[in-house]
Design a protein around this motif. Structure first.
Motif, short mmCIF file in Angstrom:
data_model
loop_
_atom_site.label_atom_id
_atom_site.label_comp_id
_atom_site.label_asym_id
_atom_site.label_seq_id
_atom_site.Cartn_x
_atom_site.Cartn_y
_atom_site.Cartn_z
N GLU A 96 0.79 -1.10 0.12
CA GLU A 96 0.08 -0.05 0.05
C GLU A 96 0.85 1.26 -0.05
OE1 GLU A 96 -2.81 -0.68 3.15
OE2 GLU A 96 -3.86 -2.24 2.04
N VAL A 97 1.95 1.09 0.46
CA VAL A 97 2.86 2.39 0.51
C VAL A 97 3.36 2.76 -1.15
CG1 VAL A 97 5.37 3.19 1.07
CG2 VAL A 97 3.92 2.12 2.59
N PHE A 98 3.52 1.63 -1.98
CA PHE A 98 3.86 1.86 -3.01
C PHE A 98 2.76 2.05 -4.03
CE2 PHE A 98 7.40 -0.82 -1.65
CZ PHE A 98 8.64 0.15 -2.34
N ASP A 99 1.32 1.48 -3.61
CA ASP A 99 0.30 1.81 -4.54
C ASP A 99 -0.49 3.13 -4.00
OD1 ASP A 99 -2.07 1.33 -5.98
OD2 ASP A 99 -2.92 -0.20 -4.80
N LYS A 100 0.13 4.09 -4.67
CA LYS A 100 -0.44 5.62 -4.05
C LYS A 100 -1.85 5.86 -4.41
CE LYS A 100 3.76 7.24 -3.02
NZ LYS A 100 3.83 7.73 -1.58
N ASN A 101 -2.36 5.45 -5.55
CA ASN A 101 -3.75 5.57 -5.59
C ASN A 101 -4.73 4.51 -5.54
OD1 ASN A 101 -3.24 3.57 -7.88
ND2 ASN A 101 -3.67 4.76 -9.66
N LYS A 102 -4.11 3.66 -4.70
CA LYS A 102 -5.27 2.58 -4.10
C LYS A 102 -5.75 1.81 -5.28
CE LYS A 102 -3.52 3.88 -0.11
NZ LYS A 102 -1.78 3.59 -0.10
N ASP A 103 -5.36 1.61 -6.25
CA ASP A 103 -6.07 0.68 -7.27
C ASP A 103 -5.73 -0.80 -7.31
OD1 ASP A 103 -3.60 0.74 -8.53
OD2 ASP A 103 -4.35 1.61 -10.25
N GLY A 104 -4.98 -1.19 -6.38
CA GLY A 104 -4.34 -2.54 -6.33
C GLY A 104 -3.25 -3.05 -7.13
N LEU A 109 5.17 4.77 -12.46
CA LEU A 109 5.42 5.87 -11.96
C LEU A 109 5.20 5.88 -10.38
CD1 LEU A 109 3.07 8.05 -14.42
CD2 LEU A 109 5.40 8.45 -13.61
N GLU A 110 4.27 5.13 -10.08
CA GLU A 110 4.27 4.90 -8.38
C GLU A 110 5.42 4.39 -7.71
OE1 GLU A 110 -0.57 3.80 -7.75
OE2 GLU A 110 0.61 2.48 -8.50
N LEU A 111 6.07 3.43 -8.49
CA LEU A 111 7.34 3.14 -7.93
C LEU A 111 8.43 4.01 -8.02
CD1 LEU A 111 9.25 0.63 -6.99
CD2 LEU A 111 9.32 -0.23 -9.43
N VAL A 144 2.36 -4.11 -11.20
CA VAL A 144 2.62 -5.08 -10.34
C VAL A 144 1.28 -5.32 -9.35
CG1 VAL A 144 3.83 -5.97 -8.12
CG2 VAL A 144 5.11 -5.04 -10.12
N ASN A 145 0.57 -6.44 -9.54
CA ASN A 145 -0.22 -6.55 -8.39
C ASN A 145 0.31 -7.21 -7.03
OD1 ASN A 145 -0.21 -9.68 -8.71
ND2 ASN A 145 -1.54 -9.37 -10.48
N PHE A 146 -0.66 -7.51 -6.01
CA PHE A 146 -0.32 -7.83 -4.89
C PHE A 146 0.56 -9.19 -4.97
CE2 PHE A 146 -0.67 -10.01 -0.44
CZ PHE A 146 -0.02 -9.23 0.06
N LYS A 147 -0.18 -10.36 -5.66
CA LYS A 147 0.51 -11.45 -5.94
C LYS A 147 1.88 -11.55 -6.31
CE LYS A 147 -0.54 -15.98 -7.82
NZ LYS A 147 -1.33 -16.74 -8.81
#
Length: 159
Positions: A96-104, A109-111, A144-147
């Motif tokens: 969640e720290v990396f997933d700035k826009n919380k879209d999963g 750009l977020e990284l 990158v997704n959570f999995k």
């Protein structure tokens, strides 16, 4: 928390091992039940299992030792499940720290944003950041997704 131990059920299981009904599970009986379960244990493996359970050192497993073994096994499973849940929660928090826009998903750009905010110089090179994403992007969607994140962290020995 595990359900209370059902003594009658444990007794039935113990009796399955105790084929000669002498109230003890011998090395041979342990080996036979392993064979019935399709587990071909060596003499060494059988002895090791027996010794790990045989609290009084008589070379046999009585019902009390059998119950203790079962309790340890259940407690071990509970500890392992709690540890796995803790690790998953920590990984989710890191994701969640990396997933700035919380879209999963973590995009390049977020990284890039997180790595730059941490002052990491390779985070400012978008080619490097995109290569980082590609190296773990199993489904080829350029994010990158959570999995995928969990797999990446597992390979990095963070888990």
């Amino acid at each position: 928390m595990a359900a209370p131990i059902d003594q009658a059920e444990l007794r039935r299981a113990f009796d399955m091992f105790d084929s000669n009904r002498d109230g003890m599970i011998s090395r041979q009986e342990l080996r036979e039940i392993g064979d019935k379960l399709g587990m071909r244990w060596s003499d060494e493996e059988t002895s090791s299992m027996l010794e790990s359970v045989d609290e009084n050192g008589d070379g046999l497993v009585d019902f009390g030792e059998f119950v203790a073994l079962y309790s340890q096994h259940i407690q071990g499973e509970e500890i392992q499940a709690a540890e796995e849940a803790r690790i998953k929660a920590e990984l989710q928090e890191a994701f969640e720290v990396f997933d700035k826009n919380k879209d999963g998903f973590i995009t390049a750009l977020e990284l890039h944003s997180v790595l730059c905010s941490l002052g990491l110089k390779h985070g400012s090179d978008m080619v490097h950041v995109k290569n980082m994403i590609s190296s773990v992007d199993a489904d080829g969607d350029h994010k990158v997704n959570f999995k995928e994140f969990r797999t990446m962290m597992s390979k990095a020995k963070v888990m």
